[in-house]
Design a protein around this motif. Structure first.
Motif, mmCIF file in Angstrom:
data_model
loop_
_atom_site.group_PDB
_atom_site.id
_atom_site.type_symbol
_atom_site.label_atom_id
_atom_site.label_comp_id
_atom_site.label_asym_id
_atom_site.label_seq_id
_atom_site.Cartn_x
_atom_site.Cartn_y
_atom_site.Cartn_z
ATOM 1 N N UNK A 361 0.811 -1.097 -0.134
ATOM 2 C CA UNK A 361 -0.093 0.013 -0.165
ATOM 3 C C UNK A 361 0.844 1.250 0.008
ATOM 4 N N UNK A 362 2.067 1.349 0.561
ATOM 5 C CA UNK A 362 2.801 2.415 0.924
ATOM 6 C C UNK A 362 3.529 2.843 -0.546
ATOM 7 N N UNK A 363 3.953 1.616 -1.264
ATOM 8 C CA UNK A 363 4.426 1.628 -2.475
ATOM 9 C C UNK A 363 3.547 2.232 -3.597
ATOM 10 N N UNK A 364 2.224 1.891 -3.486
ATOM 11 C CA UNK A 364 1.350 2.168 -4.404
ATOM 12 C C UNK A 364 1.065 3.689 -4.326
ATOM 13 N N UNK A 365 1.002 4.115 -2.971
ATOM 14 C CA UNK A 365 0.551 5.768 -2.792
ATOM 15 C C UNK A 365 1.957 6.424 -3.005
ATOM 16 N N UNK A 366 3.308 5.930 -2.847
ATOM 17 C CA UNK A 366 4.373 6.753 -3.214
ATOM 18 C C UNK A 366 4.558 6.880 -4.438
ATOM 19 N N UNK A 367 4.148 5.877 -5.366
ATOM 20 C CA UNK A 367 4.200 5.967 -6.917
ATOM 21 C C UNK A 367 3.170 6.886 -7.614
ATOM 22 N N UNK A 368 2.085 6.701 -7.067
ATOM 23 C CA UNK A 368 0.996 7.491 -7.712
ATOM 24 C C UNK A 368 1.027 9.123 -7.344
ATOM 25 N N UNK A 369 1.591 9.242 -6.092
ATOM 26 C CA UNK A 369 1.932 10.466 -5.596
ATOM 27 C C UNK A 369 2.725 11.263 -6.412
ATOM 28 N N UNK A 370 3.755 10.733 -7.123
ATOM 29 C CA UNK A 370 4.692 11.356 -8.108
ATOM 30 C C UNK A 370 4.120 11.792 -9.583
ATOM 31 N N UNK A 371 3.035 11.168 -9.587
ATOM 32 C CA UNK A 371 2.425 11.634 -11.176
ATOM 33 C C UNK A 371 1.690 12.763 -10.947
ATOM 34 N N UNK A 372 1.709 13.684 -11.995
ATOM 35 C CA UNK A 372 1.299 14.948 -12.232
ATOM 36 C C UNK A 372 -0.211 15.093 -11.643
ATOM 37 N N UNK A 373 -0.897 14.042 -12.024
ATOM 38 C CA UNK A 373 -2.415 14.140 -11.703
ATOM 39 C C UNK A 373 -2.584 14.206 -10.396
ATOM 40 N N UNK A 374 -1.766 13.353 -9.476
ATOM 41 C CA UNK A 374 -2.054 13.243 -7.926
ATOM 42 C C UNK A 374 -1.250 14.089 -7.180
ATOM 43 N N UNK A 375 -0.290 14.967 -7.642
ATOM 44 C CA UNK A 375 0.640 15.424 -6.908
ATOM 45 C C UNK A 375 0.181 16.347 -6.119
ATOM 46 N N UNK A 376 -0.898 17.167 -6.235
ATOM 47 C CA UNK A 376 -1.302 18.333 -5.368
ATOM 48 C C UNK A 376 -2.782 17.751 -4.719
ATOM 49 N N UNK A 377 -3.433 17.015 -5.082
ATOM 50 C CA UNK A 377 -4.566 16.482 -4.360
ATOM 51 C C UNK A 377 -4.274 15.200 -3.725
ATOM 52 N N UNK A 378 -3.291 14.354 -3.891
ATOM 53 C CA UNK A 378 -3.235 13.103 -3.431
ATOM 54 C C UNK A 378 -4.109 11.988 -3.908
ATOM 55 N N UNK A 379 -3.930 10.819 -3.630
ATOM 56 C CA UNK A 379 -4.557 9.630 -4.275
ATOM 57 C C UNK A 379 -5.593 9.379 -3.655
ATOM 58 N N UNK A 380 -6.922 9.062 -4.265
ATOM 59 C CA UNK A 380 -7.957 8.557 -3.585
ATOM 60 C C UNK A 380 -8.087 7.231 -3.138
ATOM 61 N N UNK A 381 -8.684 6.799 -2.093
ATOM 62 C CA UNK A 381 -8.581 5.600 -1.495
ATOM 63 C C UNK A 381 -9.146 4.592 -2.493
#
Length: 425
Positions: A361-381
């Motif tokens: 779970x931590x790796x998924x959030x870390x990888x998706x947070x680096x994308x421009x789409x989720x950089x500001x808002x964060x990753x939805x559950x």
């Protein structure tokens, strides 16, 4: 009497003649618990931080007026933070309309004796004169403390904190009341009688931000959960579930099979008492001593029929297996455990003790947070849940993921940017 005007009606004796059955009393509302058990709920004696919309939508008790129910839990004191959108002042009270973003409710704030006095008029002059006479007659202390001047300053500070204008932030604690005005809607006529109110200075919105983060968490962890009132409300399944939860937490179990924890629940299964299924026979005459074996009386429990004790063992084992399956299903629904792979070998993994799941779970959030789409808002559950199911296991449930996210957030591995949005640090 004019035409069309109703008459006085039949006499009282004719309405209820002697001997006629009286009207039965209204049955109590079974949807709310008895009033004798309300004190067992912690919310009953606390100031509950509810949104204004939920305060207006609460149902009032049919047993005791002035008590309201949110999610079948008794509430009569609330804690509200909002903006003043309406203001009315009288000699004895202030009336503020408080808006917290979900609705508007009137707050009746009574004035104290000090607030009734005009601090800027004759009251302040009298206080100043008293302070001057005190300093001249009795003198001040060595530090130059003037009791009259300090009392006047405190009075003015109290008046400034209690006298609010439209657009200022207010916090109110008090009991919920309903005015019995038939011309208005009951929800629109609901108000808060304040026992404590004051103006909140929040120039950088720190108080409001903290409030909007704490209140939804209170809803999830406390307000939206059912609370069992009274003794004897626990079922064998709930008792067994609590017992198994404590065992998994105390022993730090990572995974187990059903037969590993089956013996823990064995004391909760009652011992089956043999029951005689044969019909009751009338007392027979005393057998003839010479009748031989045919006249011998069989002792109870010596036979092998369905009522003998030999059948209690398998029946109790079946009850134990059924109880264990129900407890495991409850733990699966709550997300405490999950099955990584569904096969004939039933292996249950404890969610918060599974380091592989936490890392995934931590790796998924870390990888998706680096994308421009989720950089500001964060990753939805839900996005996290979809990625974890694709990369790790299809059997990860939403409650299990919520426990993992709470664990990672408590360890400061991730943070929540807003409700149900997360980003890695």
């Amino acid at each position: 009497m004019q035409v069309g005007e109703p008459g006085p009606g039949p006499p009282r004796d004719l309405q209820n003649p002697p001997g006629a059955p009286m009207d039965p009393p209204e049955p109590p509302d079974l949807s709310e618990p008895p009033s004798q058990l309300w004190g067992l709920d912690p919310l009953f004696s606390a100031f509950v931080r509810l949104f204004v919309s939920d305060i207006l939508d609460m149902t009032e008790s049919t047993q005791v007026p002035g008590i309201f129910f949110y999610n079948s839990r008794p509430v009569y004191k609330v804690d509200v933070l909002g903006t003043v959108v309406f203001r009315r002042e009288r000699d004895d009270f202030y009336c503020y309309g408080v808006d917290d973003g979900t609705g508007v409710i009137n707050c009746l704030c009574w004035k104290t004796e000090l607030m009734r006095e005009d601090g800027s008029g004759s009251g302040s002059g009298t206080g100043a004169g008293t302070g001057t006479r005190t300093s001249t007659s009795t003198g001040t202390t060595q530090g130059g403390f003037n009791a009259g001047a300090e009392l006047t300053r405190l009075r003015r500070a109290q008046q400034n904190r209690s006298r609010l204008e439209i657009g200022e932030l207010i916090r109110v604690r008090g009991a919920v009341k309903t005015n019995r005005n038939q011309n208005q809607n009951q929800n629109q006529n609901r108000e808060i009688t304040a026992s404590c109110f004051y103006k909140v200075d929040d120039p950088v919105l720190a108080v409001q931000t903290s409030w909007m983060l704490e209140v939804p968490e209170l809803y999830r962890t406390c307000y939206d959960r059912r609370y069992q009132l009274g003794p004897g409300t626990e079922t064998p399944v709930s008792t067994a579930t609590a017992l198994l939860k404590d065992f998994l937490q105390q022993r730090s179990v990572t995974r187990f099979r059903p037969y590993d924890v089956q013996d823990l629940l064995q004391p909760l299964v009652p011992v089956l008492v043999p029951v005689q299924t044969d019909p009751v026979q009338p007392p027979a005459a005393e057998p003839d001593p010479g009748s031989g074996p045919a006249g011998r009386v069989q002792e109870p429990g010596s036979g092998s029929g369905p009522g003998s004790g030999s059948g209690s063992g398998p029946a109790r084992a079946q009850q134990l297996r059924q109880l264990l399956q129900e407890v495991l299903q409850v733990l699966l629904d709550q997300g405490v455990v999950y099955r990584r792979v569904k096969s004939q070998d039933e292996v249950y993994h404890v969610t918060v003790q599974d380091t592989d799941l936490l890392m995934a779970v931590q790796d998924v959030i870390r990888e998706d947070s680096r994308r421009d789409k989720y950089r500001d808002t964060g990753v939805h559950v839900l996005q996290v849940l979809s990625s974890v199911r694709q990369r790790y296991s299809l059997n990860v449930t939403r409650p299990a993921l919520d426990l993992v996210l709470q664990n990672l957030e408590a360890r400061s591995d991730i943070i929540s940017t807003r409700d149900q949005y997360y980003t890695a640090l």
